[in-house]
Motif scaffolding. Structure first.
Motif, PDB file in Angstrom:
ATOM      1  N   TYR A   1       2.812   7.175 -20.651  1.00 56.64           N
ATOM      2  CA  TYR A   1       1.966   6.969 -19.472  1.00 56.64           C
ATOM      3  C   TYR A   1       1.714   5.489 -19.192  1.00 56.64           C
ATOM      4  N   ARG A   2       2.625   4.647 -19.681  1.00 56.13           N
ATOM      5  CA  ARG A   2       2.483   3.235 -19.366  1.00 56.13           C
ATOM      6  C   ARG A   2       2.646   3.040 -17.858  1.00 56.13           C
ATOM      7  N   GLY A   3       1.777   2.253 -17.284  1.00 51.92           N
ATOM      8  CA  GLY A   3       1.849   2.020 -15.849  1.00 51.92           C
ATOM      9  C   GLY A   3       1.124   3.067 -15.024  1.00 51.92           C
ATOM     10  N   PHE A   4       0.364   3.957 -15.695  1.00 53.78           N
ATOM     11  CA  PHE A   4      -0.360   4.983 -14.940  1.00 53.78           C
ATOM     12  C   PHE A   4      -1.345   4.333 -13.964  1.00 53.78           C
ATOM     13  N   GLY A   5      -2.102   3.353 -14.463  1.00 49.62           N
ATOM     14  CA  GLY A   5      -3.075   2.680 -13.595  1.00 49.62           C
ATOM     15  C   GLY A   5      -2.422   1.952 -12.438  1.00 49.62           C
ATOM     16  N   SER A   6      -1.316   1.245 -12.716  1.00 50.71           N
ATOM     17  CA  SER A   6      -0.638   0.505 -11.648  1.00 50.71           C
ATOM     18  C   SER A   6       0.042   1.448 -10.660  1.00 50.71           C
ATOM     19  N   THR A   7       0.480   2.621 -11.155  1.00 52.19           N
ATOM     20  CA  THR A   7       1.060   3.618 -10.247  1.00 52.19           C
ATOM     21  C   THR A   7      -0.006   4.163  -9.307  1.00 52.19           C
ATOM     22  N   ILE A   8      -1.183   4.468  -9.854  1.00 55.66           N
ATOM     23  CA  ILE A   8      -2.299   4.916  -9.019  1.00 55.66           C
ATOM     24  C   ILE A   8      -2.686   3.825  -8.032  1.00 55.66           C
ATOM     25  N   ALA A   9      -2.693   2.571  -8.516  1.00 52.84           N
ATOM     26  CA  ALA A   9      -3.038   1.440  -7.644  1.00 52.84           C
ATOM     27  C   ALA A   9      -2.027   1.256  -6.524  1.00 52.84           C
ATOM     28  N   ARG A  10      -0.805   1.719  -6.724  1.00 49.91           N
ATOM     29  CA  ARG A  10       0.206   1.690  -5.660  1.00 49.91           C
ATOM     30  C   ARG A  10       0.095   2.904  -4.760  1.00 49.91           C
TER      31      ARG A  10
ATOM     32  N   ALA B   1       4.003   2.353   5.489  1.00 48.48           N
ATOM     33  CA  ALA B   1       3.289   2.296   4.212  1.00 48.48           C
ATOM     34  C   ALA B   1       4.124   1.608   3.142  1.00 48.48           C
ATOM     35  N   ALA B   2       5.432   1.862   3.136  1.00 47.04           N
ATOM     36  CA  ALA B   2       6.317   1.253   2.148  1.00 47.04           C
ATOM     37  C   ALA B   2       6.357  -0.262   2.296  1.00 47.04           C
ATOM     38  N   ALA B   3       6.440  -0.732   3.530  1.00 44.76           N
ATOM     39  CA  ALA B   3       6.504  -2.176   3.781  1.00 44.76           C
ATOM     40  C   ALA B   3       5.247  -2.877   3.281  1.00 44.76           C
ATOM     41  N   LEU B   4       4.098  -2.283   3.539  1.00 43.71           N
ATOM     42  CA  LEU B   4       2.825  -2.930   3.205  1.00 43.71           C
ATOM     43  C   LEU B   4       2.489  -2.874   1.722  1.00 43.71           C
ATOM     44  N   THR B   5       3.047  -1.932   1.001  1.00 44.49           N
ATOM     45  CA  THR B   5       2.683  -1.765  -0.412  1.00 44.49           C
ATOM     46  C   THR B   5       3.792  -2.184  -1.378  1.00 44.49           C
ATOM     47  N   THR B   6       4.809  -2.885  -0.896  1.00 40.67           N
ATOM     48  CA  THR B   6       5.897  -3.318  -1.772  1.00 40.67           C
ATOM     49  C   THR B   6       5.425  -4.148  -2.967  1.00 40.67           C
ATOM     50  N   PRO B   7       4.512  -5.104  -2.804  1.00 42.19           N
ATOM     51  CA  PRO B   7       4.056  -5.866  -3.982  1.00 42.19           C
ATOM     52  C   PRO B   7       3.468  -4.981  -5.075  1.00 42.19           C
ATOM     53  N   LEU B   8       2.767  -3.942  -4.703  1.00 48.55           N
ATOM     54  CA  LEU B   8       2.197  -3.025  -5.693  1.00 48.55           C
ATOM     55  C   LEU B   8       3.299  -2.251  -6.410  1.00 48.55           C
ATOM     56  N   ASP B   9       4.374  -1.956  -5.695  1.00 47.02           N
ATOM     57  CA  ASP B   9       5.505  -1.261  -6.295  1.00 47.02           C
ATOM     58  C   ASP B   9       6.231  -2.179  -7.280  1.00 47.02           C
ATOM     59  N   VAL B  10       6.364  -3.442  -6.944  1.00 43.39           N
ATOM     60  CA  VAL B  10       6.993  -4.417  -7.846  1.00 43.39           C
ATOM     61  C   VAL B  10       6.206  -4.513  -9.151  1.00 43.39           C
ATOM     62  N   VAL B  11       4.890  -4.623  -9.039  1.00 38.25           N
ATOM     63  CA  VAL B  11       4.027  -4.714 -10.223  1.00 38.25           C
ATOM     64  C   VAL B  11       4.175  -3.479 -11.100  1.00 38.25           C
ATOM     65  N   LYS B  12       4.175  -2.305 -10.487  1.00 46.41           N
ATOM     66  CA  LYS B  12       4.320  -1.055 -11.236  1.00 46.41           C
ATOM     67  C   LYS B  12       5.657  -1.007 -11.967  1.00 46.41           C
ATOM     68  N   THR B  13       6.723  -1.398 -11.289  1.00 39.95           N
ATOM     69  CA  THR B  13       8.056  -1.383 -11.901  1.00 39.95           C
ATOM     70  C   THR B  13       8.135  -2.342 -13.080  1.00 39.95           C
ATOM     71  N   ARG B  14       7.613  -3.550 -12.921  1.00 37.63           N
ATOM     72  CA  ARG B  14       7.647  -4.550 -13.993  1.00 37.63           C
ATOM     73  C   ARG B  14       6.883  -4.049 -15.233  1.00 37.63           C
ATOM     74  N   ILE B  15       5.751  -3.405 -15.024  1.00 36.37           N
ATOM     75  CA  ILE B  15       4.953  -2.906 -16.148  1.00 36.37           C
ATOM     76  C   ILE B  15       5.712  -1.816 -16.896  1.00 36.37           C
ATOM     77  N   MET B  16       6.322  -0.901 -16.156  1.00 40.39           N
ATOM     78  CA  MET B  16       7.041   0.195 -16.793  1.00 40.39           C
ATOM     79  C   MET B  16       8.272  -0.279 -17.561  1.00 40.39           C
ATOM     80  N   LEU B  17       8.901  -1.366 -17.093  1.00 41.00           N
ATOM     81  CA  LEU B  17      10.131  -1.848 -17.715  1.00 41.00           C
ATOM     82  C   LEU B  17       9.886  -2.885 -18.806  1.00 41.00           C
TER      83      LEU B  17
END
Length: 280
Positions: free
Chosen positions: A144-153, A198-214
């Protein structure tokens, strides 16, 4: 629509929608993930093996989307009659937020395994990746790593996507269609616009989530979303925060069209079947 019909049609429609969009557009998701990887696009795999990681996605897509729509539709059905129509956008926001949290119970472990396969972090099978994540870091820090950042996205994404989707349907119905209901392809068009926005506006949050998971837990000690956001910004500025912008927007614009179109068609079909069986 009674509760049983709503429950079953939402589950079926959501499951079919999730499976359709995830399987059809998986290569775009892989490209987006590799562009957001800290190692860079080509070191993460480039255009090779773009279906790597599709196994866990196939397993998880149906239950997570089914849970989402079942929760969202039930919340909307129960709360809509209690408030004025002017507050319905807030109902859609609340319903989508609750639904996202519940669906993330399945989505996050699937994403962790899938994205590690997509970027070549591990050459082993998806099952071995999941087992290793559990053994090395436990359930919460591993699977469940990145659960918080996924919710934040997902919550900001849903706050934009679902009220906009519902609004576009109402506007289209009122000003263009001028009939009682929309066809599934018209619902899909509204979903496509809402999803892409929605995708365009939340891309930075998606980047953060991906980096945390990887991130390699042996070398990265601070996996908080705020710290990762600053790390990405300090490394590459706004360009880093919007890595994978084009494939993400393409993926979710096309995905929104497929997702909402299939959901509307499948849920209506299921509802009609249940209606026939209940009253035949």
């Amino acid at each position: 629509m009674n509760d049983r019909k709503l429950y079953l049609s939402s589950l079926f429609g959501g499951g079919m929608a999730g499976l359709s969009v995830d399987m059809i557009l998986f290569p775009l998701d892989t490209i987006k993930t590799r562009l957001q990887s800290a190692t860079g696009f080509y070191k993460a795999g480039g255009f090779n093996g773009i279906y790597r990681g599709i196994g866990p996605q196939f397993i998880g897509s149906v239950p997570q989307a089914a849970l989402f729509f079942c929760t969202y539709e039930f919340f909307k059905a129960k709360v809509h009659p209690l408030v004025s129509s002017r507050y319905h956008p807030f109902v859609h926001m609340g319903g989508a937020a609750i639904a996202e949290v519940i669906s993330c119970l399945i989505r996050v472990p699937v994403e962790v395994v899938k994205q590690r396969r997509q970027t070549g972090c591990h050459s082993r099978s998806s099952m071995k990746i999941a087992i290793d994540a559990y053994r090395q870091e436990g359930v919460f820090k591993g699977l469940y790593r990145g659960f918080g950042s996924t919710i934040a996205r997902e919550i900001p994404f849903s706050f934009i996507q679902f009220p906009l989707w519902e609004y576009l349907k109402v506007v289209y119905l009122r000003n263009v269609k001028k009939q009682k209901e929309l066809h599934s392809y018209e619902v899909a068009l509204c979903g496509s616009i809402a999803g892409g926005t929605a995708a365009a506006l939340t891309t930075p949050l998606d980047v953060v989530k991906t980096r945390i998971m990887l991130a390699d837990h042996k070398h990265v000690t601070n996996l908080k979303a705020s710290a990762m956001f600053l790390t990405v910004y300090n490394e590459n500025g706004l360009r880093g925060l919007f890595a994978g912008f084009v494939p993400r927007v393409m993926w979710i614009t096309l995905g929104g069209c497929i997702f909402f179109g299939v959901y509307d068609f499948s849920s209506r079909t299921c509802s009609d079947i249940l209606e026939t069986n209940l009253f035949s």
